[in-house]
Write an enzyme that holds these catalytic residues in place. Sequence first.
Site, PDB file in Angstrom:
ATOM      1  N   LYS A 154      14.472  15.193 -68.619  1.00  0.00           N
ATOM      2  CA  LYS A 154      14.697  13.897 -69.255  1.00  0.00           C
ATOM      3  C   LYS A 154      15.981  13.973 -70.078  1.00  0.00           C
ATOM      4  O   LYS A 154      16.303  15.032 -70.652  1.00  0.00           O
ATOM      5  CB  LYS A 154      13.512  13.564 -70.171  1.00  0.00           C
ATOM      6  CG  LYS A 154      12.179  13.432 -69.434  1.00  0.00           C
ATOM      7  CD  LYS A 154      12.094  12.151 -68.637  1.00  0.00           C
ATOM      8  CE  LYS A 154      10.721  11.965 -68.016  1.00  0.00           C
ATOM      9  NZ  LYS A 154      10.590  10.673 -67.300  1.00  0.00           N
ATOM     10  N   LYS A 253       5.947   4.400 -57.895  1.00  0.00           N
ATOM     11  CA  LYS A 253       4.762   4.718 -58.706  1.00  0.00           C
ATOM     12  C   LYS A 253       3.695   3.676 -58.405  1.00  0.00           C
ATOM     13  O   LYS A 253       3.948   2.475 -58.556  1.00  0.00           O
ATOM     14  CB  LYS A 253       5.080   4.677 -60.199  1.00  0.00           C
ATOM     15  CG  LYS A 253       5.889   5.856 -60.671  1.00  0.00           C
ATOM     16  CD  LYS A 253       6.111   5.796 -62.160  1.00  0.00           C
ATOM     17  CE  LYS A 253       6.966   6.996 -62.590  1.00  0.00           C
ATOM     18  NZ  LYS A 253       7.500   6.831 -63.942  1.00  0.00           N
TER      19      LYS A 253
END
Length: 365
Positions: A154, A253
């Site tokens: 990240k 997702k």
Amino acid sequence: MAIPLVEPFRISSGEVRLKESLLLRVEGEGAFGWGESSAMPGAFYSKETPGSCQQSLLDALLPAVVGRRFESVIHLESCLRALSSNRFARVAVETAAFELIAFQQNLSVRELLGLPAIEPIPCGLAIGLYDREADLIAAIHRHWPGNYQRLKIKIEPGHDIAPVRAVRAEFGEIPLFVDANAAYTRNDFPTLERLDGYGLMMIEQPLAKDDMDGAALLQRRLHTPVCLDESVETAADARRAIGLGACRIVNIKLQRVGGFLEALRIMKICTEAGISLWLGTMPELGVGTAQLLALAGHSGIGFPTDAHPSSRWFADDVLKPEIKFNGGGLRLPAGPGLGYEVDESKVSRFRVNTWRMGAAARPLA
Ligand code: MG
């Protein structure tokens, strides 16, 4: 359900220490199916939260579908859409219906979806944000390489070039990419262009969810593919992104798109346009993870998934057998259904509340 994480997970928008999830079991005509609603708390990833999903399920979605027959899952899906815009809640009902039908037809969910098997399913490691590069490197060492075939870290403004440089220095030319979770603006293009020099597989969701025009401008300035996650909630979003040239890769997702049907629509649109796909996670508990694994054989998937063994994130999980690496990746057990059983003793151990709905809804605890 509330299950402690093995370590706090931090992204550009916040930190979480407890996995909260709503598990849904639907029953009908001698069969059953499990679904999961797995939004993150707060504004961690989406405006939907476990609380708003609980409310959508209990107040809107379930009272309207319990006791009803639907001609097909497509009919169920359009009913759910009309009742709530909360895709993180709708996904639980739609995916549970798919498993119920799979059991009725003695098929795996993967077979019911018409997708081929892939074994083992290649997986990637995702690592959260750390203030110090040394802590990031130590966190990666705790897991890498194991059975993982790529690494995602990240990033956020102020924690971008340095961590990527540190990972390259420590791990060399491993398959690597970054996820910004929408933390940058068009003013940050010079920083993002510097990332172009590190041979990344992609830069995931650099800009705000609604700034697809900005993503298109950025993609034209970068050699590295832009991947969209938060921006693509529907098939219409995927068409728009492709039309604008806003990405070369899309992360699918199930939770974000509201179920298998919309995921398959997005996957078809992207594949036909030459946009590569991979499967991302919230991360979900085992039910949601197993659902994702059912999609892994889709021909458009070009990168290892974020689907993970149960022990990667959670102190425990609800499936038996637990999801584990086996021979270089994950393997979806043969059906019927998802191929895993939900362990009711673990559900009892980690549950916060239970509701049962028949003719009339009533709280159990
Ligand atoms: Mg992402």
